[in-house]
Design a protein around this motif. Sequence first.
Motif, PDB file in Angstrom:
ATOM      1  N   ALA A  62      34.640  10.300  38.239  1.00  0.00           N
ATOM      2  CA  ALA A  62      34.721  10.085  36.782  1.00  0.00           C
ATOM      3  C   ALA A  62      34.005   8.797  36.384  1.00  0.00           C
ATOM      4  CB  ALA A  62      36.175  10.047  36.337  1.00  0.00           C
ATOM      5  N   ARG A  63      34.174   7.772  37.190  1.00  0.00           N
ATOM      6  CA  ARG A  63      33.497   6.513  36.881  1.00  0.00           C
ATOM      7  C   ARG A  63      31.982   6.667  36.987  1.00  0.00           C
ATOM      8  NH1 ARG A  63      33.023   2.713  33.661  1.00  0.00           N
ATOM      9  NH2 ARG A  63      32.172   0.803  34.502  1.00  0.00           N
ATOM     10  N   ALA A  64      31.515   7.353  38.016  1.00  0.00           N
ATOM     11  CA  ALA A  64      30.073   7.573  38.168  1.00  0.00           C
ATOM     12  C   ALA A  64      29.530   8.400  37.009  1.00  0.00           C
ATOM     13  CB  ALA A  64      29.789   8.271  39.489  1.00  0.00           C
ATOM     14  N   ALA A  65      30.269   9.400  36.579  1.00  0.00           N
ATOM     15  CA  ALA A  65      29.815  10.244  35.465  1.00  0.00           C
ATOM     16  C   ALA A  65      29.796   9.470  34.149  1.00  0.00           C
ATOM     17  CB  ALA A  65      30.716  11.469  35.336  1.00  0.00           C
ATOM     18  N   SER A  66      30.757   8.577  33.948  1.00  0.00           N
ATOM     19  CA  SER A  66      30.816   7.837  32.679  1.00  0.00           C
ATOM     20  C   SER A  66      29.703   6.811  32.557  1.00  0.00           C
ATOM     21  CB  SER A  66      32.174   7.148  32.528  1.00  0.00           C
ATOM     22  OG  SER A  66      32.301   6.090  33.460  1.00  0.00           O
ATOM     23  N   LEU A  67      29.043   6.472  33.658  1.00  0.00           N
ATOM     24  CA  LEU A  67      27.945   5.511  33.610  1.00  0.00           C
ATOM     25  C   LEU A  67      26.605   6.163  33.292  1.00  0.00           C
ATOM     26  CD1 LEU A  67      28.868   3.274  36.670  1.00  0.00           C
ATOM     27  CD2 LEU A  67      29.194   2.777  34.237  1.00  0.00           C
ATOM     28  N   GLU A  68      26.545   7.478  33.332  1.00  0.00           N
ATOM     29  CA  GLU A  68      25.287   8.186  33.058  1.00  0.00           C
ATOM     30  C   GLU A  68      25.070   8.329  31.550  1.00  0.00           C
ATOM     31  OE1 GLU A  68      23.057   8.902  35.325  1.00  0.00           O
ATOM     32  OE2 GLU A  68      24.378   8.095  36.867  1.00  0.00           O
ATOM     33  N   ARG A  69      23.828   8.708  31.184  1.00  0.00           N
ATOM     34  CA  ARG A  69      23.489   8.826  29.772  1.00  0.00           C
ATOM     35  C   ARG A  69      23.435  10.277  29.291  1.00  0.00           C
ATOM     36  NH1 ARG A  69      21.689   3.792  28.004  1.00  0.00           N
ATOM     37  NH2 ARG A  69      21.138   2.386  29.680  1.00  0.00           N
ATOM     38  N   THR A  70      23.274  11.217  30.206  1.00  0.00           N
ATOM     39  CA  THR A  70      23.215  12.628  29.817  1.00  0.00           C
ATOM     40  C   THR A  70      24.301  13.418  30.554  1.00  0.00           C
ATOM     41  OG1 THR A  70      21.681  13.260  31.571  1.00  0.00           O
ATOM     42  CG2 THR A  70      20.710  12.478  29.502  1.00  0.00           C
ATOM     43  N   GLN A  71      24.635  14.570  29.976  1.00  0.00           N
ATOM     44  CA  GLN A  71      25.669  15.399  30.590  1.00  0.00           C
ATOM     45  C   GLN A  71      25.204  15.960  31.935  1.00  0.00           C
ATOM     46  OE1 GLN A  71      27.214  18.312  27.885  1.00  0.00           O
ATOM     47  NE2 GLN A  71      27.871  16.778  26.393  1.00  0.00           N
ATOM     48  N   LEU A  72      23.952  16.344  32.021  1.00  0.00           N
ATOM     49  CA  LEU A  72      23.430  16.879  33.272  1.00  0.00           C
ATOM     50  C   LEU A  72      23.449  15.822  34.380  1.00  0.00           C
ATOM     51  CD1 LEU A  72      22.194  19.372  34.597  1.00  0.00           C
ATOM     52  CD2 LEU A  72      19.946  18.547  33.885  1.00  0.00           C
ATOM     53  N   ALA A  73      23.026  14.618  34.045  1.00  0.00           N
ATOM     54  CA  ALA A  73      23.046  13.525  35.022  1.00  0.00           C
ATOM     55  C   ALA A  73      24.488  13.175  35.400  1.00  0.00           C
ATOM     56  CB  ALA A  73      22.329  12.296  34.465  1.00  0.00           C
ATOM     57  N   ALA A  74      25.402  13.270  34.436  1.00  0.00           N
ATOM     58  CA  ALA A  74      26.812  12.973  34.704  1.00  0.00           C
ATOM     59  C   ALA A  74      27.407  13.979  35.692  1.00  0.00           C
ATOM     60  CB  ALA A  74      27.606  12.969  33.400  1.00  0.00           C
ATOM     61  N   GLN A  75      27.054  15.250  35.510  1.00  0.00           N
ATOM     62  CA  GLN A  75      27.565  16.274  36.430  1.00  0.00           C
ATOM     63  C   GLN A  75      27.032  16.056  37.845  1.00  0.00           C
ATOM     64  OE1 GLN A  75      26.508  19.931  34.502  1.00  0.00           O
ATOM     65  NE2 GLN A  75      28.267  19.866  33.116  1.00  0.00           N
TER      66      GLN A  75
END
Length: 156
Positions: A62-75
Amino acid sequence: MTWTSVWGTLRAGARVQGDRGSEAIQAAIVTPLLIAFLCLAIAAGRLTVSGGKADAAAEDAARAASLERTQLAAQSAAADAATRSLEDQGVHCASTDVDVDASGLSVPVGQVGYVTVTVRCTVDLSDLLLPGAPGTKTLTSSFTSVVDAFRARQDA
């Protein structure tokens, strides 16, 4: 010495002779129960430890995903972080599934968004050879991380 005292001694001795082998029968009854209890304790310990490690993997993802800028990159970042976290902690999952709700990355800058990650890890219990126990158990853990309100975001 009277006949009654001799008779009582003989009778007591006969009773002791008749109890031979009872310890072996008791051991034959108790030993499988002790082994089953030991296997249950090992299974419970394995599930408890793996559950805690799945919680940690969900937090990392969750922490890694919240640092991304796009949904695809977050996944992608969440899946990588969860897999890496489980491997680093020595958890061997028969299968791993990572679900990411990255809709919080779509909120406008200045508003707080949330990213929620759910990690499912299937733990193998078949090596315990415990009769009646399931072969696998799926552990599920979720964690929600806050997206910085003032971090730039991109639509994807």
